[in-house]
Design a protein around this motif. Structure first.
Motif, short mmCIF file in Angstrom:
data_model
loop_
_atom_site.label_atom_id
_atom_site.label_comp_id
_atom_site.label_asym_id
_atom_site.label_seq_id
_atom_site.Cartn_x
_atom_site.Cartn_y
_atom_site.Cartn_z
N ALA A 32 0.85 -1.20 0.00
CA ALA A 32 0.00 0.00 0.00
C ALA A 32 0.89 1.24 0.00
N PRO A 33 0.40 2.34 -0.56
CA PRO A 33 1.21 3.57 -0.62
C PRO A 33 1.67 4.09 0.75
N ALA A 34 0.92 3.79 1.81
CA ALA A 34 1.29 4.28 3.15
C ALA A 34 1.93 3.19 4.00
N ALA A 35 2.36 2.10 3.38
CA ALA A 35 2.91 0.96 4.13
C ALA A 35 4.30 1.27 4.69
N ILE A 36 4.63 0.52 5.73
CA ILE A 36 5.97 0.57 6.34
C ILE A 36 6.65 -0.75 6.01
N LEU A 37 7.87 -0.67 5.48
CA LEU A 37 8.65 -1.87 5.17
C LEU A 37 9.64 -2.12 6.31
N VAL A 38 9.79 -3.40 6.67
CA VAL A 38 10.73 -3.79 7.73
C VAL A 38 11.83 -4.62 7.08
N PHE A 39 13.08 -4.21 7.27
CA PHE A 39 14.25 -4.90 6.71
C PHE A 39 15.00 -5.57 7.85
N SER A 40 15.29 -6.87 7.69
CA SER A 40 16.05 -7.57 8.74
C SER A 40 17.07 -8.50 8.10
N TYR A 41 18.23 -8.59 8.76
CA TYR A 41 19.35 -9.39 8.25
C TYR A 41 20.25 -9.72 9.43
N VAL A 42 20.78 -10.93 9.46
CA VAL A 42 21.64 -11.36 10.55
C VAL A 42 22.89 -10.47 10.61
N GLY A 43 23.18 -9.98 11.80
CA GLY A 43 24.35 -9.14 11.99
C GLY A 43 24.08 -7.66 11.81
N PHE A 44 22.83 -7.30 11.46
CA PHE A 44 22.46 -5.91 11.25
C PHE A 44 21.22 -5.58 12.06
N SER A 45 21.10 -4.31 12.45
CA SER A 45 19.91 -3.86 13.17
C SER A 45 18.72 -3.80 12.21
N ASN A 46 17.54 -4.21 12.71
CA ASN A 46 16.32 -4.09 11.89
C ASN A 46 16.10 -2.63 11.55
N GLN A 47 15.59 -2.40 10.35
CA GLN A 47 15.35 -1.03 9.92
C GLN A 47 13.97 -0.94 9.29
N GLU A 48 13.29 0.18 9.51
CA GLU A 48 11.97 0.42 8.93
C GLU A 48 12.04 1.62 8.01
N ALA A 49 11.26 1.55 6.91
CA ALA A 49 11.19 2.67 5.96
C ALA A 49 9.80 2.72 5.36
N GLY A 50 9.29 3.92 5.17
CA GLY A 50 7.97 4.11 4.59
C GLY A 50 8.03 4.08 3.07
N VAL A 51 6.94 3.61 2.47
CA VAL A 51 6.84 3.62 1.01
C VAL A 51 6.59 5.06 0.58
N ASN A 52 7.35 5.52 -0.40
CA ASN A 52 7.20 6.90 -0.86
C ASN A 52 6.42 6.95 -2.18
N ALA A 53 6.22 8.13 -2.70
CA ALA A 53 5.42 8.33 -3.91
C ALA A 53 6.04 7.68 -5.14
N THR A 54 7.36 7.61 -5.19
CA THR A 54 8.02 7.03 -6.36
C THR A 54 7.99 5.51 -6.36
N GLY A 55 7.80 4.91 -5.18
CA GLY A 55 7.78 3.45 -5.10
C GLY A 55 9.17 2.84 -5.05
N VAL A 56 10.20 3.67 -4.91
CA VAL A 56 11.58 3.18 -4.81
C VAL A 56 12.08 3.47 -3.39
N VAL A 57 12.41 2.39 -2.67
CA VAL A 57 12.88 2.53 -1.29
C VAL A 57 14.23 1.83 -1.18
N ASP A 58 15.30 2.62 -1.22
CA ASP A 58 16.66 2.10 -1.03
C ASP A 58 17.02 2.23 0.44
N VAL A 59 17.70 1.21 0.97
CA VAL A 59 18.01 1.19 2.40
C VAL A 59 19.48 0.87 2.60
N LYS A 60 20.09 1.57 3.56
CA LYS A 60 21.46 1.30 3.98
C LYS A 60 21.38 0.73 5.39
#
Length: 126
Positions: A72-100
């Motif tokens: 959904a356009p207002a969704a929150i994405l949760v990124f998780s990976y072993v050895g890294f802190s979980n990170q959350e990012a909102g979906v933006n208008a462009t639909g491109v969500v790059d995470v570091k």
């Protein structure tokens, strides 16, 4: 008897149309979200879990660190990976969500030590 069948059919058709309308409106709320996941040094991360918060929708990054999913356009994405802190990012208008992703500091405190040998004997039964 025929009128009862016609009334039941009208009820079923109305229900089907309503369900189809709900399905179509739900599908229109979803949008394609893509992005790339990297670490602090800019190296791509393979196999990062990417999921939509509060749902069962998710995917993982490919060999190039890229992912694609529907959200959904207002969704929150949760990124998780072993050895890294979980990170959350909102979906933006462009639909491109790059995470570091940032390294998990607690992982530095874990030390695993293993040593010793073991012999295994195989006995032959005649």
């Amino acid at each position: 008897m025929i009128k009862k069948i016609q009334i039941k059919l009208k009820g079923y058709i109305t229900t089907l149309v309503l369900l189809l309308f709900i399905h179509v409106s739900y599908a229109q709320d979803q949008k394609k979200v893509t992005g790339k996941v990297t670490d602090e040094k800019g190296e791509v991360l393979v196999g990062v879990s990417v999921r939509v918060k509060g749902s069962n929708t998710g995917t993982s990054t490919d060999k190039d660190g890229n992912y694609t999913l529907q959200a959904a356009p207002a969704a929150i994405l949760v990124f998780s990976y072993v050895g890294f802190s979980n990170q959350e990012a909102g979906v933006n208008a462009t639909g491109v969500v790059d995470v570091k992703m940032a390294g998990d500091k607690q992982l530095d405190e874990v030390v695993v030590v293993g040593y010793g040998t073991a012999k295994k004997r195989i006995s032959q039964v005649d």
